[in-house]
Each structure stands twice: as structure tokens, then as C-alpha cells.
Design an enzyme around this catalytic site. Structure first.
Site, PDB file in Angstrom:
ATOM      1  N   ASP A  53       0.858  -1.299  -0.091  1.00  0.00           N
ATOM      2  CA  ASP A  53      -0.102  -0.193   0.031  1.00  0.00           C
ATOM      3  C   ASP A  53       0.760   1.162   0.010  1.00  0.00           C
ATOM      4  O   ASP A  53       1.335   1.622   1.023  1.00  0.00           O
ATOM      5  CB  ASP A  53      -0.907   0.035   1.148  1.00  0.00           C
TER       6      ASP A  53
ATOM      7  N   ASP B 286      -1.677   5.639  -5.034  1.00  0.00           N
ATOM      8  CA  ASP B 286      -2.045   4.602  -4.105  1.00  0.00           C
ATOM      9  C   ASP B 286      -2.546   3.326  -4.189  1.00  0.00           C
ATOM     10  O   ASP B 286      -3.375   3.010  -4.883  1.00  0.00           O
ATOM     11  CB  ASP B 286      -3.304   5.430  -3.211  1.00  0.00           C
TER      12      ASP B 286
HETATM   13  C1  LIG Z   1      -7.712   8.326   1.589  1.00  0.00           C
HETATM   14  C2  LIG Z   1      -9.181   7.528   1.547  1.00  0.00           C
HETATM   15  N1  LIG Z   1     -10.219   8.513   1.266  1.00  0.00           N
HETATM   16  N2  LIG Z   1     -11.445   7.634   0.817  1.00  0.00           N
HETATM   17  C3  LIG Z   1     -12.538   8.160   0.786  1.00  0.00           C
HETATM   18  C4  LIG Z   1     -10.944   6.275   0.464  1.00  0.00           C
HETATM   19  C5  LIG Z   1     -11.587   5.436  -0.289  1.00  0.00           C
HETATM   20  C6  LIG Z   1      -9.464   6.357   0.632  1.00  0.00           C
HETATM   21  C7  LIG Z   1      -8.617   5.335   0.103  1.00  0.00           C
HETATM   22  C8  LIG Z   1      -8.406   4.288   1.163  1.00  0.00           C
HETATM   23  O1  LIG Z   1      -9.180   4.314   2.293  1.00  0.00           O
HETATM   24  N3  LIG Z   1      -7.755   3.609   0.798  1.00  0.00           N
HETATM   25  C9  LIG Z   1      -7.262   2.299   1.631  1.00  0.00           C
HETATM   26  C10 LIG Z   1      -8.254   1.574   2.452  1.00  0.00           C
HETATM   27  C11 LIG Z   1      -8.036   0.409   3.010  1.00  0.00           C
HETATM   28  C12 LIG Z   1      -6.297   0.082   3.016  1.00  0.00           C
HETATM   29  C13 LIG Z   1      -5.409   0.760   2.517  1.00  0.00           C
HETATM   30  N4  LIG Z   1      -6.099   1.884   1.741  1.00  0.00           N
END
Ligand SMILES: Cc1nn(C)c(C)c1CC(=O)Nc1ccccn1
Length: 329
Positions: free
Chosen positions: A32, A217
Site C-alpha cells: 500500500d 495509492d
Molecule cells: C484516503 C481515502 N479516502 N477515501 C474516501 C478512500 C476510499 C481512501 C482510500 C483508502 O481508504 N484506501 C485504503 C483503504 C484500506 C486500506 C488501504 N488503503
């Protein structure tokens, strides 16, 4: 030395899993670039949470050492999270090895992680300033490994429904077309963050998103962009609707999806293939499909997740804090 591991997509490319050897135990984990904790399912977790997972056992590792009094607690933007204790152990990723890596043993994990039995934890590859370990923050695997790598880089080669790779300490130029376009990142946020102020839908005109910022990401499945981009994009897709019940934009699965080009730091327009923006059917008949491009908050940080990585080979340079991109070979 260098390290290379496979990156195997789960069904529907929801996330990509790679083998990590911790104290001699090999566990499939989600790399990640949007977070900075290495945490793992383990034998300290409640049995119900362990069920179906590969669980690291600190007691059978001859090199594991508890980090007395240390703990972690992480929550992700999608509301998921994990918390627990911390130790150190030898972590080997495809040959790249760190002997004293902080390994975070979850004692609590949110349901989305428990349900995803293919994934047994995360390897955070953003900047160490985001690491949540207290009282003393610890470094990421990449931060610990970087001095031992021939070049201070890791690369992500993620593919739609096919096995790709993560590589540490080497850039495999057979994996991308042409040469990489490099962009300085602003590491202040702790993310691999860059400006992204222009975009184009299909063969349409380049449009501006003044002040746009984005992060690369690998731990996010979709592409979360400014509503102005999302609206401009789906205005070109017949039958696209904002489907509150499903929680995002859907369209007929037969729809012809245009490519989306997004600015990377003012140096490069990364083209995301339209067919990768057709993410998954939401109904059994496969009539209605969920978009891989979804809206974030207006003016918020954009999250270029796996949907973008499926079109672009990405190199992360921790030596000079830059990102290199090129279309996949
Ligand atoms: C930063 C972000 N805001 N929002 C609405 C989303 C969907 C994110 C991305 C996010 O949550 N990524 C994640 C989730 C679980 C494990 C690793 N990465």
C-alpha cells in the site's frame, strides 16, 4: 540486493497480493503506497478474526522480538482500520531483506479485512512520517531497505486480471513502453503526492482543475477524483447515473467507456484505459456496472488507485522523492 515479488490480483482486481516472509513465515499481503504501517494477521487475534487467514505466529519465529510498550492504531479513508502490538523481525520481500523491521501484530481489525481472507495484512510504502506506532514512530520496509538497494526505488507493475510484480532496487525497462516520465513528489503530507491540474476525457479538450493534487495509492482499488473530472467523464457515457443505493456512478455494462488522461505533476499526461474504468457488475445479470472512477470531495486530495496502475507502470524514487510513469509494455 534487489527484491522482486508477484502481485496477484484478487477476483475483480479488488486488491493485489504479494508474498512477504516474516521470521521465516511467508504470508500474502497487500502493498500500500498510501499508508506506512506493516501490520499482519497473527495468532494473537481473536480466533473468529483469524479464521480463513494466514496468521503470523510470533512464537515460532526465532527472530521476532516484542517492542515493549509499543502499539499501533491505523484508520484508512474508507473507514476500515486495525490496531495492536508491535515487534521487530526479519522481513524478506523477494530477496530484499530488512533484519529489524517493525512488524505490527493486529489484535483488532475491521470487518472488511476479516472478510477478505486472501489478504493477511498491509505493507505500507508511503513515507514513514505517516507510521502510527507509538510512543516511538517506526520506519517502513522501504525506508529501512533503501540504503541497501542498488538504486533507491521500488516499482509497481499491476495488471488487470493478470499477475504483475513489485520490485525493490531495480527498474525493469522491459515492463513499460518508452521511457519513464519523472515528477517530483511533495512528501510533506507523507503520501506520494503530486499536482494534477489538467485532464482530458477521450479525444476531448484538455480541461483545468486549478490546484488539483493527487496521490499514487496502490492500496486503493479505484480512482477517486474531483467531482468536476468525474462529471465531465461520465457526461460522455450513455446511461451513466449517480446511483445512491449502490454508492457511486453506474452505467450499462455494454457502454463504450472513453480513456481518461490525467496530469502528473505538470510533466506527463497519464492515460487510463476506458475499459479499466468499467470496474465490476453490480447485478447478477451483469447489466449494470460500477465505475472505476468515482468522485471524492470537491477540492480534496485525489486518490489514483489500482485503476490507474493497471494502465501505468510506476516507479517510486525515495532517493529524490519522485515518481516515474510510463504505459505498461
Ligand atoms: C484516503 C481515502 N479516502 N477515501 C474516501 C478512500 C476510499 C481512501 C482510500 C483508502 O481508504 N484506501 C485504503 C483503504 C484500506 C486500506 C488501504 N488503503
Amino acid at each position: 540486493g534487489t527484491g522482486v515479488v508477484t502481485a496477484t490480483p484478487e477476483q475483480g482486481d479488488v486488491e493485489y497480493l504479494s508474498p512477504v516472509t516474516i521470521g521465516g513465515q511467508t504470508i500474502n499481503m497487500d502493498f500500500d503506497s498510501g499508508s506506512s504501517d506493516l501490520w499482519v494477521f497473527n495468532t494473537e487475534l481473536a480466533a473468529g478474526s483469524q479464521a480463513g487467514h494466514s496468521n503470523f505466529n510470533p512464537e515460532t519465529s526465532t527472530t521476532f522480538q516484542l517492542l515493549q510498550g509499543a502499539s499501533f492504531e491505523i484508520s484508512y479513508g474508507d473507514g476500515s482500520g486495525a490496531a495492536g502490538n508491535v515487534g521487530t523481525d526479519t522481513v524478506n520481500i523477494g530477496g530484499a531483506t530488512v533484519t529489524n523491521q517493525a512488524v505490527e501484530l493486529a489484535t483488532a481489525v475491521s470487518s472488511s479485512f476479516v472478510q477478505d481472507t486472501q489478504s493477511n495484512g498491509l505493507v505500507g510504502l508511503a513515507f514513514s512520517k505517516l507510521n502510527t506506532i507509538k510512543p516511538v514512530q517506526q520506519k517502513t520496509f522501504f525506508d529501512n531497505a533503501i540504503a541497501t538497494l542498488p538504486i533507491p526505488v521500488f516499482t509497481a507493475d499491476l495488471r488487470h486480471a493478470a499477475v504483475g510484480a513489485y520490485e525493490f532496487g531495480n527498474i525493469d525497462s522491459t515492463k513499460f513502453n518508452g521511457s519513464l516520465s519523472w515528477t517530483d513528489v511533495n512528501a510533506t503530507s507523507g503520501f506520494w503526492q503530486f499536482s494534477s491540474q489538467q485532464f482530458a476525457v477521450g479525444t476531448g479538450p484538455t480541461m483545468n482543475l486549478a490546484g488539483g493534487q493527487a496521490i499514487a495509492d496502490t492500496g486503493t482499488t479505484l480512482m477517486i477524483a474531483d467531482p468536476s473530472i468525474v462529471n465531465a467523464y461520465y457526461s460522455q457515457v450513455q446511461g451513466a447515473v449517480n446511483n445512491e443505493t449502490v454508492g457511486g456512478v453506474t452505467f450499462p455494462c455494454a457502454a463504450q467507456l472513453p480513456d481518461l488522461a490525467v496530469d502528473i505533476g505538470g510533466n506527463y499526461m497519464a492515460t487510463v484505459r476506458g475499459d479499466d474504468i468499467n470496474f465490476s457488475p453490480v447485478d447478477a445479470a451483469g447489466t449494470t456496472c460500477f465505475g472505476g472512477l468515482q468522485a471524492g470531495t470537491a477540492g480534496g486530495l485525489q486518490i489514483y488507485g489500482d485503476i490507474m496502475f493497471k494502465s501505468q507502470f510506476v516507479a517510486f524514487n525515495g532517493g529524490n522523492n519522485s515518481i516515474g510513469m510510463a504505459p505498461h509494455q
